[in-house]
Write an enzyme that holds these catalytic residues in place. Structure first.
Site, short mmCIF file in Angstrom:
data_model
loop_
_atom_site.label_atom_id
_atom_site.label_comp_id
_atom_site.label_asym_id
_atom_site.label_seq_id
_atom_site.Cartn_x
_atom_site.Cartn_y
_atom_site.Cartn_z
N CYS A 156 1.88 1.08 -6.96
CA CYS A 156 0.98 2.19 -6.63
C CYS A 156 0.69 2.10 -5.15
O CYS A 156 1.16 1.19 -4.47
CB CYS A 156 -0.29 2.14 -7.45
SG CYS A 156 -1.37 0.82 -6.94
N ASP B 216 -12.76 -2.73 -3.29
CA ASP B 216 -12.97 -1.28 -3.42
C ASP B 216 -13.99 -0.73 -2.41
O ASP B 216 -14.19 0.48 -2.34
CB ASP B 216 -13.42 -0.93 -4.85
CG ASP B 216 -12.27 -1.03 -5.84
OD1 ASP B 216 -11.12 -1.22 -5.42
OD2 ASP B 216 -12.54 -0.93 -7.05
N LYS C 204 -17.13 4.03 -13.13
CA LYS C 204 -15.78 4.41 -13.57
C LYS C 204 -15.04 3.18 -14.12
O LYS C 204 -14.42 3.25 -15.17
CB LYS C 204 -14.99 4.97 -12.38
CG LYS C 204 -13.51 5.12 -12.66
CD LYS C 204 -12.74 5.65 -11.47
CE LYS C 204 -12.18 4.59 -10.57
NZ LYS C 204 -10.97 3.91 -11.03
N ARG D 147 0.96 -4.46 -7.68
CA ARG D 147 0.08 -4.54 -8.84
C ARG D 147 0.82 -4.87 -10.15
O ARG D 147 0.93 -4.01 -11.04
CB ARG D 147 -0.74 -3.26 -8.99
CG ARG D 147 -1.62 -3.01 -7.79
CD ARG D 147 -2.53 -1.85 -7.95
NE ARG D 147 -3.76 -2.18 -8.64
CZ ARG D 147 -4.76 -1.33 -8.80
NH1 ARG D 147 -4.67 -0.12 -8.34
NH2 ARG D 147 -5.85 -1.69 -9.43
C1 UD1 Z 1 -9.52 -3.54 -11.01
C2 UD1 Z 1 -10.21 -2.26 -10.62
C3 UD1 Z 1 -9.87 -1.89 -9.16
C4 UD1 Z 1 -10.19 -3.06 -8.24
C5 UD1 Z 1 -9.57 -4.35 -8.73
C6 UD1 Z 1 -9.96 -5.59 -7.94
C7 UD1 Z 1 -10.39 -1.03 -12.69
C8 UD1 Z 1 -9.98 0.15 -13.48
N1 UD1 Z 1 -9.79 -1.18 -11.50
O1 UD1 Z 1 -8.11 -3.30 -10.92
O2 UD1 Z 1 -10.62 -0.73 -8.79
O3 UD1 Z 1 -9.70 -2.79 -6.94
O4 UD1 Z 1 -9.92 -4.59 -10.12
O5 UD1 Z 1 -11.35 -5.72 -7.96
O6 UD1 Z 1 -11.26 -1.78 -13.08
N2 UD1 Z 1 -2.47 -9.28 -10.59
C9 UD1 Z 1 -1.32 -9.96 -10.94
N3 UD1 Z 1 -0.88 -9.85 -12.24
C10 UD1 Z 1 -1.55 -9.15 -13.20
C11 UD1 Z 1 -2.74 -8.47 -12.82
C12 UD1 Z 1 -3.19 -8.56 -11.51
O7 UD1 Z 1 -0.68 -10.61 -10.11
O8 UD1 Z 1 -1.11 -9.11 -14.35
C13 UD1 Z 1 -2.98 -9.36 -9.19
C14 UD1 Z 1 -3.04 -7.98 -8.51
O9 UD1 Z 1 -1.81 -7.61 -7.95
C15 UD1 Z 1 -4.10 -8.22 -7.46
C16 UD1 Z 1 -5.06 -9.20 -8.14
O10 UD1 Z 1 -4.32 -9.76 -9.23
O11 UD1 Z 1 -3.56 -8.82 -6.32
C17 UD1 Z 1 -6.33 -8.59 -8.68
O12 UD1 Z 1 -6.01 -7.45 -9.46
P1 UD1 Z 1 -6.88 -7.04 -10.74
O13 UD1 Z 1 -8.19 -7.74 -10.67
O14 UD1 Z 1 -6.06 -7.23 -11.95
O15 UD1 Z 1 -7.09 -5.50 -10.50
P2 UD1 Z 1 -7.10 -4.33 -11.58
O16 UD1 Z 1 -7.65 -4.83 -12.87
O17 UD1 Z 1 -5.77 -3.67 -11.57
#
Ligand code: UD1
Length: 426
Positions: free
Chosen positions: A123, A313, A22, A128
């Site tokens: 969420c 996850d 996914k 996030r």
């Molecule tokens: C993706 C996955 C999700 C998984 C996560 C971590 C998809 C669709 N989803 O989510 O299933 O749990 O990776 O492996 O691939 N953060 C910031 N600023 C940002 C972006 C992220 O501070 O702009 C922080 C987030 O709050 C979190 C950390 O970075 O604490 C990691 O998040 P991230 O790797 O970005 O997760 P997603 O891409 O949202």
């Protein structure tokens, strides 16, 4: 709303086919914006989130068609074609339903010179933020503004290659930067890039489309921008979260199951812990076999980390497993701040878990007890199904909606290996 009913205690035996990932499929679908030629994806899982992403693409003029059926685990063939875009804006009503829809921002901006997407907001598993996505696009020369809860990004004369240094590892922000940089003028270097296999999968697809990318799978990724991308066909890699979840289903229920169409290398951090807890994991030509025969699993501690560490996850599922292991384990969540929502539900099933900040201390109990439970996110729901497999009596998992977002026909896959599990239409 549908429910899943489980009668615990059955040992599992047979094979489970693993679907395409996914978390690779969603950004791959967004990559369709980068070209006016068709992008064909194979091994696509039929999931609610995939259907939802397709609706977003269709709303902006992209055609999205399944071109074959989808036997259990066989994967679908999906043709996405962004020949002409009919718009560049995705509203709050759309984005709030699935946070991953924000991933269209980078490719849409790179293709159309502008994109307007509602900020996703918080969420169930935490705040996030998306600041790193926005900083990456600004580094590539986009003007990024916030207006009425929307991100408005513009680059009327196109994006320009740049050095992007992420202060923390983000899967989504790395994917956003990678996709946008493919059509930027000149070279981009992404430092502290996430190394999740889904990012390398996206990169391989972009290369098949004509992008020039080096360093995939490492924390420094270099992209030489090209003026256009073209048609390609790409097979989505196996879902490592589904793989790990079924590996733990066998660990918790006992038995011997071959997971096919996957690779143990995708879940090495988990495989090591399974080994330490007394569960055998043996590679085979088609995938790998997970076996727990007789022995009671031993407690082992872990903390979540970006890849190649233990994936957040799989944390909830691992906790369900540890809830029945012999001894005490510490489970530390380092990625998301609010990802222990499965704990109160596991407590209702008789688990012994205490939370101290971002650490859960889990004392294994001899037997969990079936109960009606409710989950508020995707991975938490799967942990309750796993707990139900090991519990005495009947467990009913409510709000299966979440499960359907990310697990393809979970009850069919588990009943196929002998679990007493069924969907009750609601
Ligand atoms: C993706 C996955 C999700 C998984 C996560 C971590 C998809 C669709 N989803 O989510 O299933 O749990 O990776 O492996 O691939 N953060 C910031 N600023 C940002 C972006 C992220 O501070 O702009 C922080 C987030 O709050 C979190 C950390 O970075 O604490 C990691 O998040 P991230 O790797 O970005 O997760 P997603 O891409 O949202």
């Amino acid at each position: 709303m549908d429910k899943i009913r489980i009668r615990g205690g059955a040992r599992l035996k047979g094979t489970i086919p693993i679907s395409g990932a996914k978390n690779a499929t969603l950004p791959l679908m967004a990559a369709a914006f980068l070209t006016d030629a068709p992008l064909t994806l194979t091994n696509v899982p039929k999931l609610r989130d995939v259907a939802f992403m397709a609706d977003i693409l269709r709303g902006l003029g992209v055609s999205a068609e399944w071109t074959d059926g989808c036997a259990l685990g066989a994967g679908g063939r999906y043709v996405l074609h962004a020949a002409h875009l009919s718009g560049t804006a995705a509203d709050y009503d759309i984005v709030r339903k699935m946070r991953a829809s924000f991933f269209i921002l980078g490719p849409l901006l790179a293709r159309a010179g502008e994109a307007r997407i509602s900020l996703p907001g918080g969420c169930a598993i935490g705040a996030r933020p998306v600041d790193l996505h926005l900083k990456a696009l600004a580094a590539l020369g986009a003007e990024v503004d916030l207006s009425e809860g929307n991100v408005v990004a513009r680059a009327s004369r196109g994006l320009t290659g740049a050095k992007i240094k992420f202060p923390l590892v983000s899967v989504g922000a790395t994917e956003c930067a990678l996709m946008a940089a493919t059509l930027a003028k000149g070279q981009s270097v992404i430092h502290n890039a996430a190394r999740e296999p889904e990012i390398a999968d996206l990169g391989r697809c972009l290369i098949a489309m004509g992008a020039k990318i080096d360093g995939l799978g490492t924390s420094t990724v270099t992209v030489e921008g090209v003026s256009s991308l073209s048609a390609a066909t790409h097979a989505v890699l196996p879902d490592r979260i589904e793989t790990g979840t079924y590996a733990m289903a066998v660990a918790i229920a006992g038995g011997e199951v071959e997971l096919i169409g996957t690779d143990v290398k995708l879940i090495e951090a988990l495989a090591k812990l399974l080994g330490k807890s007394g569960v055998a994991v043996t590679p085979t030509p088609a995938g790998f076999v997970v076996a727990r025969n007789g022995v009671c699993p031993r407690a082992v501690s872990m903390e979540t980390q970006p890849f190649p560490g233990f994936p957040t996850d799989l944390q909830a599922q691992f906790m369900a497993f540890m809830a029945t292991a012999e001894g005490s384990s510490h489970i530390k969540e380092t990625i998301f701040e609010n990802r222990f929502m499965h704990v109160p539900e596991l407590l209702r099933m008789g688990a012994d878990i205490k939370i101290d900040g971002n650490v859960a201390v889990v004392k294994g109990v001899a037997r969990l007890k079936g109960a009606p439970v409710m989950a508020t996110d995707l991975r938490a729901s799967s942990s309750l199904v796993l707990a139900g497999l090991a519990a005495e009596g009947e467990t009913v998992v409510n709000r299966v909606y979440h499960l359907d977002r990310g697990f393809e026909r979970m009850e069919e896959k588990l009943s196929g290996v002998g679990a007493e599990i069924e969907r009750v239409q609601g």
